[in-house]
Design a protein around this motif. Structure first.
Motif, PDB file in Angstrom:
ATOM      1  N   LYS B 358       0.826  -1.213   0.000  1.00 15.16           N
ATOM      2  CA  LYS B 358       0.000   0.000   0.000  1.00 15.16           C
ATOM      3  C   LYS B 358       0.858   1.261   0.000  1.00 15.16           C
ATOM      4  CE  LYS B 358      -4.154  -1.972   1.913  1.00 15.16           C
ATOM      5  NZ  LYS B 358      -5.064  -2.178   3.030  1.00 15.16           N
ATOM      6  N   ALA B 359       1.941   1.208   0.763  1.00 17.55           N
ATOM      7  CA  ALA B 359       2.809   2.375   0.858  1.00 17.55           C
ATOM      8  C   ALA B 359       3.460   2.677  -0.500  1.00 17.55           C
ATOM      9  CB  ALA B 359       3.880   2.151   1.924  1.00 17.55           C
ATOM     10  N   LEU B 360       3.794   1.621  -1.233  1.00 18.19           N
ATOM     11  CA  LEU B 360       4.374   1.809  -2.569  1.00 18.19           C
ATOM     12  C   LEU B 360       3.299   2.279  -3.552  1.00 18.19           C
ATOM     13  CD1 LEU B 360       6.743  -1.326  -2.780  1.00 18.19           C
ATOM     14  CD2 LEU B 360       7.481   1.078  -2.869  1.00 18.19           C
ATOM     15  N   ALA B 361       2.129   1.623  -3.491  1.00 12.44           N
ATOM     16  CA  ALA B 361       1.041   1.969  -4.400  1.00 12.44           C
ATOM     17  C   ALA B 361       0.614   3.425  -4.226  1.00 12.44           C
ATOM     18  CB  ALA B 361      -0.137   1.030  -4.169  1.00 12.44           C
ATOM     19  N   ASP B 362       0.582   3.895  -2.983  1.00  9.92           N
ATOM     20  CA  ASP B 362       0.163   5.282  -2.725  1.00  9.92           C
ATOM     21  C   ASP B 362       1.331   6.260  -2.823  1.00  9.92           C
ATOM     22  OD1 ASP B 362      -2.267   4.207  -2.320  1.00  9.92           O
ATOM     23  OD2 ASP B 362      -2.380   4.568  -0.159  1.00  9.92           O
ATOM     24  N   ASP B 363       2.451   5.776  -3.302  1.00 10.52           N
ATOM     25  CA  ASP B 363       3.617   6.626  -3.496  1.00 10.52           C
ATOM     26  C   ASP B 363       4.070   7.282  -2.186  1.00 10.52           C
ATOM     27  OD1 ASP B 363       5.591   7.654  -5.117  1.00 10.52           O
ATOM     28  OD2 ASP B 363       4.481   9.526  -5.480  1.00 10.52           O
ATOM     29  N   ILE B 364       3.918   6.567  -1.078  1.00 15.73           N
ATOM     30  CA  ILE B 364       4.339   7.121   0.218  1.00 15.73           C
ATOM     31  C   ILE B 364       5.835   6.914   0.415  1.00 15.73           C
ATOM     32  CG2 ILE B 364       4.087   6.888   2.729  1.00 15.73           C
ATOM     33  CD1 ILE B 364       1.147   6.141   2.251  1.00 15.73           C
ATOM     34  N   ILE B 365       6.330   5.753   0.001  1.00 12.72           N
ATOM     35  CA  ILE B 365       7.766   5.494   0.190  1.00 12.72           C
ATOM     36  C   ILE B 365       8.480   5.381  -1.154  1.00 12.72           C
ATOM     37  CG2 ILE B 365       7.533   4.379   2.439  1.00 12.72           C
ATOM     38  CD1 ILE B 365       7.656   1.673   1.120  1.00 12.72           C
ATOM     39  N   GLU B 366       9.770   5.723  -1.151  1.00 11.93           N
ATOM     40  CA  GLU B 366      10.592   5.602  -2.349  1.00 11.93           C
ATOM     41  C   GLU B 366      11.229   4.220  -2.436  1.00 11.93           C
ATOM     42  OE1 GLU B 366      12.193   9.979  -3.457  1.00 11.93           O
ATOM     43  OE2 GLU B 366      13.293   9.031  -1.804  1.00 11.93           O
ATOM     44  N   ASP B 367      11.583   3.694  -1.276  1.00  3.95           N
ATOM     45  CA  ASP B 367      12.259   2.406  -1.235  1.00  3.95           C
ATOM     46  C   ASP B 367      12.046   1.811   0.148  1.00  3.95           C
ATOM     47  OD1 ASP B 367      13.806   0.237  -1.934  1.00  3.95           O
ATOM     48  OD2 ASP B 367      15.719   1.327  -2.020  1.00  3.95           O
ATOM     49  N   GLY B 368      12.219   0.514   0.265  1.00  4.80           N
ATOM     50  CA  GLY B 368      12.050  -0.110   1.572  1.00  4.80           C
ATOM     51  C   GLY B 368      12.654  -1.485   1.595  1.00  4.80           C
ATOM     52  N   THR B 369      13.045  -1.932   2.785  1.00  6.79           N
ATOM     53  CA  THR B 369      13.536  -3.299   2.948  1.00  6.79           C
ATOM     54  C   THR B 369      12.943  -3.847   4.234  1.00  6.79           C
ATOM     55  OG1 THR B 369      15.481  -4.713   3.125  1.00  6.79           O
ATOM     56  CG2 THR B 369      15.639  -2.581   4.171  1.00  6.79           C
ATOM     57  N   LEU B 370      12.753  -5.143   4.234  1.00 10.26           N
ATOM     58  CA  LEU B 370      12.014  -5.804   5.297  1.00 10.26           C
ATOM     59  C   LEU B 370      12.776  -7.043   5.696  1.00 10.26           C
ATOM     60  CD1 LEU B 370       9.267  -5.781   6.690  1.00 10.26           C
ATOM     61  CD2 LEU B 370       8.303  -6.908   4.694  1.00 10.26           C
ATOM     62  N   THR B 371      12.990  -7.249   6.981  1.00 21.13           N
ATOM     63  CA  THR B 371      13.745  -8.437   7.371  1.00 21.13           C
ATOM     64  C   THR B 371      13.365  -8.947   8.761  1.00 21.13           C
ATOM     65  OG1 THR B 371      15.973  -9.361   7.620  1.00 21.13           O
ATOM     66  CG2 THR B 371      15.674  -7.116   8.375  1.00 21.13           C
ATOM     67  N   SER B 372      13.533 -10.262   8.927  1.00 24.22           N
ATOM     68  CA  SER B 372      13.419 -10.821  10.274  1.00 24.22           C
ATOM     69  C   SER B 372      14.719 -11.547  10.611  1.00 24.22           C
ATOM     70  CB  SER B 372      12.228 -11.776  10.355  1.00 24.22           C
ATOM     71  OG  SER B 372      12.422 -12.860   9.476  1.00 24.22           O
ATOM     72  N   ASP B 373      15.668 -11.462   9.694  1.00 23.55           N
ATOM     73  CA  ASP B 373      16.976 -12.076   9.940  1.00 23.55           C
ATOM     74  C   ASP B 373      17.687 -11.297  11.057  1.00 23.55           C
ATOM     75  OD1 ASP B 373      19.449 -13.713   8.581  1.00 23.55           O
ATOM     76  OD2 ASP B 373      20.079 -11.736   9.298  1.00 23.55           O
ATOM     77  N   PRO B 374      18.029 -11.982  12.155  1.00 24.42           N
ATOM     78  CA  PRO B 374      18.572 -11.266  13.321  1.00 24.42           C
ATOM     79  C   PRO B 374      19.771 -10.366  13.010  1.00 24.42           C
ATOM     80  CG  PRO B 374      18.089 -13.541  13.897  1.00 24.42           C
ATOM     81  CD  PRO B 374      17.892 -13.416  12.408  1.00 24.42           C
ATOM     82  N   THR B 375      20.675 -10.807  12.110  1.00 19.25           N
ATOM     83  CA  THR B 375      21.844  -9.985  11.779  1.00 19.25           C
ATOM     84  C   THR B 375      21.414  -8.696  11.077  1.00 19.25           C
ATOM     85  OG1 THR B 375      22.983 -12.073  11.397  1.00 19.25           O
ATOM     86  CG2 THR B 375      24.149 -10.072  10.766  1.00 19.25           C
ATOM     87  N   LYS B 376      20.480  -8.861  10.132  1.00 22.05           N
ATOM     88  CA  LYS B 376      20.008  -7.674   9.407  1.00 22.05           C
ATOM     89  C   LYS B 376      19.196  -6.756  10.298  1.00 22.05           C
ATOM     90  CE  LYS B 376      20.124  -9.899   4.885  1.00 22.05           C
ATOM     91  NZ  LYS B 376      19.328 -10.751   3.995  1.00 22.05           N
ATOM     92  N   VAL B 377      18.388  -7.358  11.171  1.00 19.81           N
ATOM     93  CA  VAL B 377      17.608  -6.552  12.126  1.00 19.81           C
ATOM     94  C   VAL B 377      18.564  -5.703  12.966  1.00 19.81           C
ATOM     95  CG1 VAL B 377      16.272  -6.722  14.289  1.00 19.81           C
ATOM     96  CG2 VAL B 377      15.554  -8.027  12.269  1.00 19.81           C
ATOM     97  N   LYS B 378      19.614  -6.345  13.426  1.00 18.39           N
ATOM     98  CA  LYS B 378      20.605  -5.679  14.265  1.00 18.39           C
ATOM     99  C   LYS B 378      21.281  -4.530  13.497  1.00 18.39           C
ATOM    100  CE  LYS B 378      23.942  -7.313  17.624  1.00 18.39           C
ATOM    101  NZ  LYS B 378      24.764  -8.417  18.078  1.00 18.39           N
ATOM    102  N   HIS B 379      21.589  -4.800  12.231  1.00 17.00           N
ATOM    103  CA  HIS B 379      22.237  -3.783  11.397  1.00 17.00           C
ATOM    104  C   HIS B 379      21.335  -2.553  11.246  1.00 17.00           C
ATOM    105  CE1 HIS B 379      24.654  -1.994   8.202  1.00 17.00           C
ATOM    106  NE2 HIS B 379      23.533  -1.873   7.486  1.00 17.00           N
ATOM    107  N   ILE B 380      20.054  -2.801  10.972  1.00 15.89           N
ATOM    108  CA  ILE B 380      19.135  -1.669  10.777  1.00 15.89           C
ATOM    109  C   ILE B 380      18.962  -0.891  12.082  1.00 15.89           C
ATOM    110  CG2 ILE B 380      16.748  -1.035  10.221  1.00 15.89           C
ATOM    111  CD1 ILE B 380      16.740  -3.260   8.134  1.00 15.89           C
ATOM    112  N   TRP B 381      18.830  -1.603  13.193  1.00 14.68           N
ATOM    113  CA  TRP B 381      18.720  -0.906  14.477  1.00 14.68           C
ATOM    114  C   TRP B 381      19.993  -0.110  14.782  1.00 14.68           C
ATOM    115  CZ3 TRP B 381      15.200   1.114  17.279  1.00 14.68           C
ATOM    116  CH2 TRP B 381      13.926   0.544  17.374  1.00 14.68           C
ATOM    117  N   ALA B 382      21.136  -0.667  14.389  1.00 15.56           N
ATOM    118  CA  ALA B 382      22.402   0.030  14.655  1.00 15.56           C
ATOM    119  C   ALA B 382      22.469   1.351  13.891  1.00 15.56           C
ATOM    120  CB  ALA B 382      23.588  -0.864  14.301  1.00 15.56           C
ATOM    121  N   LEU B 383      21.898   1.370  12.679  1.00 15.98           N
ATOM    122  CA  LEU B 383      21.869   2.629  11.914  1.00 15.98           C
ATOM    123  C   LEU B 383      21.175   3.717  12.737  1.00 15.98           C
ATOM    124  CD1 LEU B 383      20.866   1.324   8.357  1.00 15.98           C
ATOM    125  CD2 LEU B 383      23.031   2.455   8.965  1.00 15.98           C
TER     126      LEU B 383
END
Lengths: 523, 523
Positions: B358-383
């Protein structure tokens, strides 16, 4: 005492109705001594007429009557004056005048309380908050230059600001138009006012999910006994600047100030509501079902209500309601009403399906039914909600609203059964918000008997106290429970409560004889 | 001032490090006048040695140093005495003695506060709570005859009781063993103590989902200035008996009493945690994304964090972290870190999938990534989490922790940009807990400049005040914000705060110069 016997006894007397006679004067029945307050004079009345106009000053004895008797008809005051302010400034002027003239007052909200806190004991002036019932637009509070909020903006903000006299149900309906709801819901929602809910820290049916009012009230405005307006009308979710004063007014039952405005955070309205009714054969299994629900339903669990057989039987018999569970013709020893509220119909049904499957596989439940059909949902909720009303038809009912750690939750009923082997007892029943550790205990007899009262009290409160439970989980102390306060609060707490009261209301004019009694008042 | 220019400026000075020199004495830098308290004598020290034993009385200047300087190194006290009680009784004896001898004290928890509230200003005796770090079994509190609770029973009860000196992370780990977690989480969780969290009403990363500590703390024990132990260690979810005194101690920053024990309700540990990082091109779209998340993710939404380009750039540049969003080589003007916590992996992923669609369809976001992988989750939180640390490397940083109604959330950054067109400014950045209306504002310059300080303050606080925002959303008032208290609280509130302080601590010995300053103290 088997449920079957109780049922027969019940049928025998089910034709009885509560008499419509007025309760005795509180001061007579409970032998209270009037405090050192002034009597209302013609000059006082003239002052109020001048301030409010004659149509907002009620001095007619008959008209005053409704303000002197509580909803449960357990207390009756003798006030001869009711004031109906429309603004905070009027409340302030009234209190300043009363404080200077040592006139006691009784703030009154929807008058739906169950502990006699909302009506006078003697001739306290009733300050009815019903006319302060405006919803305040958020943009009136902040110079956001945003104009009136759109529904989308209101939804994003999720904060409602209103006067204390708004009816809870009206607020819920108002919020519904933008996809929000009140974080609190009560049986009395059609008449209780938000100011009274806040002043009594009312609990209700949504507490398990959304938490209590200390967590949900963002800010409030209140008037102190001396007329000072305390503006804590914060609308922010986070504001760690100094003492969090609003909590002094939440749950102090109008003895520290009169709440005039409230800002409250409001969750999104759920898109899916499902209800299950489960039949179980022991309280141990009720606890197992609760653990399973906490694990499997987690974030969508919005109610977990327990009823024993003798509670739900009231709804079956008195109101002729049908049980949706039919596998056992003689019913179940325990019932659980479980509700989920979520944002996705399919997901919630899947979660519930998996919960029921596991509960059956582990032999936790004997039978169960699951529905999202609004008519069926209403029917199942009615089985739970009509218990309180139905039991009153049996005669006189001793009702207790207690909290105990949930592991000992049902023991209190077993203890009373053990103790009260008396043929006059029609029914001993227990039901309530298990998820919050809150059980409602009902003991019904054909008519009031002092010797049964003395078998129950203070025994039940002592028992609760020993378990570090609460003698009043959600109803408050009001007038009728003042002598049991010490059973749920330590002496250090009660001492500090008196210090707080003395600081906030040194003349003790605010809702006297309630919560803390007797009070030390400077002569 | 474009992000590009800022980035270049930043690279120029990125070799700078905070010097390890000690901050100036608070009393010198801020010109505070010492209150009318007694000086510590040898007799006093002898009393404490007798009470606690020599190894829990620190009188060595060098050893005292760590207790005199705060985590952010903005203040420095001159205490010569640190006491380490192990029991409530010891805290009580210490305070009674100090009150009778007019010795000022500074309660100290994990000393991770950011407003100078946890260290002394002059020679206040530090009372370190680190040694009161026992978890209290629930069955020690109630005669439930249940023996030690099994994990299942502990889970069902969902209540933790512990001493004030327990480290937040240790408690979270302890709860994890039975499938529960703390309702609060902070960057400082490895060193902050629960008593300090409660005393400062700490907010943190889980507030959006689980609410604040006023809603989650069920009970506490605290010691008043005169040594009186106030036992409000309620463990029930509902207890409407008299005034809800615990709230006096929650968020009053140790100025009304020292919290010694806490009972807290703990939610089930989520089975599924997902994190999304979104790139957006305007703040308006950030708000749209928030509304969409409230509607679509509703009950599983557990964080909604906003970062502007200049905030996240700190993590990219200073720490060389990679962006998981690669569709635009020059990045995005705004980023959202969104977290969900739920009980069903598939359901949560489906909800998130639908949200992103929905966010893409309504042009709300330009880009996005989604993860439940603990390493990637940790990386995004670290940002998100390393922003605060990284910006300190730029030189001197003015940091503000403010709340404003979310519709005006980002305006504060735009206002500062407008006002502060100064070539010495390296970076103006804003990020924070958008879901709670809480933004962290950072203005970095190579080194402290009084004229820039005076361009920022009190301007920023006045601006926040005009919007009825909070000058301290979660950090508290402590020492450094006392002069801005009136900008977020009304004069009626501040007057009542002083009355409360006078009632609780008439000699003003508890954490002086903090929260309310100057105080009226009886001579």
């Amino acid at each position: 005492m088997s449920p079957r016997i109780l049922l027969r006894t019940f049928q025998r007397i089910s034709g009885l109705r509560f008499s419509s006679t007025k309760p005795a004067f509180t001061s007579d029945r409970y032998k209270v001594k009037r405090g050192p307050y002034a009597r209302i004079s013609n000059d006082h009345v003239a002052f109020f007429n001048e301030l409010l106009g004659r149509n907002r000053v009620i001095a007619d004895a008959e008209e005053c009557e409704g303000y002197n008797i509580d909803y449960a008809k357990i207390v009756r005051g003798q006030s001869t004056l009711v004031l109906k302010p429309k603004t905070t400034e009027e409340v302030s002027t009234i209190l300043k005048f009363c404080n200077e003239n040592r006139l006691a007052v009784c703030p009154q909200s929807g008058n739906t309380g169950l502990v006699g806190g909302s009506v006078p004991v003697f001739d306290e002036i009733v300050i009815s908050m019903k006319f302060m019932n405006k919803i305040i637009e958020t943009n009136e509070l902040a110079e956001t230059n945003l104009g009136v909020l759109s529904s989308d903006e209101f939804f994003a903000l999720g904060v409602l600001t209103c006067e204390a006299g708004c009816v809870l149900e009206d607020l819920d309906n108002h919020l519904g138009t933008v996809g929000l709801m009140m974080p609190i819901d009560l049986g009395a929602k059609g008449s209780c006012l938000i100011g009274g809910c806040v002043s009594t820290n009312a609990g209700g049916l949504r507490l398990l999910r959304y938490g209590n009012l200390h967590g949900n009230v963002l800010g409030l405005e209140a008037v102190k006994a001396n007329g000072e307006v305390i503006d804590c009308l914060n609308t922010l979710k986070k504001n760690n600047t100094g003492y969090h004063l609003k909590h002094l007014f939440i749950g102090s039952e109008g003895t520290l100030g009169i709440v005039t405005k409230v800002a409250i955070q409001c969750p999104p309205l759920p898109k899916a509501v499902n209800v299950a009714l489960l039949g179980l054969n022991s309280f141990e299994k009720v606890l197992k079902a609760f653990r399973l629900a906490k694990r499997e339903l987690a974030e969508i669990l919005s109610s977990f209500e327990m009823m024993d057989r003798r509670s739900i039987d009231i709804s079956f018999t008195t109101f002729g309601m049908k049980s949706p569970l039919t596998s056992k013709t003689d019913g179940h020893d325990f019932y659980v009403l479980l509700e989920t509220s979520g944002s996705n119909v399919n997901h919630d049904e899947e979660k519930l399906g998996s919960f029921v499957e596991k509960a059956l596989a582990d032999d936790i439940i004997e039978d169960g039914t699951l529905t999202s059909d609004p008519t069926k949902v209403k029917h199942i909720w009615a089985l739970r909600e009509r218990i309180s009303e139905g039991v009153l038809r049996e005669g006189y009912v001793f009702k207790y609203d207690i909290s105990i750690p949930i592991l000992s939750y049902y023991k209190v009923i077993e203890m009373i059964e053990e103790r009260l082997r008396d043929p006059r007892v029609i029914r001993i029943s227990g039901y309530g918000h298990l998820g919050d550790g809150n059980i409602h205990v009902q003991v019904s007899i054909p008519s009031y008997e002092p010797d049964i009262a003395s078998q129950l009290e203070p025994f039940i409160f002592e028992y609760v106290s020993k378990l570090r439970g609460s003698v009043s989980a959600e109803h408050g102390i009001g007038f009728v429970k003042t002598k049991y306060l010490h059973m749920s609060r330590t002496s250090s707490e009660i001492k500090l409560m008196h210090e707080v009261k003395k600081m906030m209301d040194p003349n003790g004019i605010l809702n006297p004889y309630k919560v803390l009694y007797p009070l030390e008042i400077s002569a």
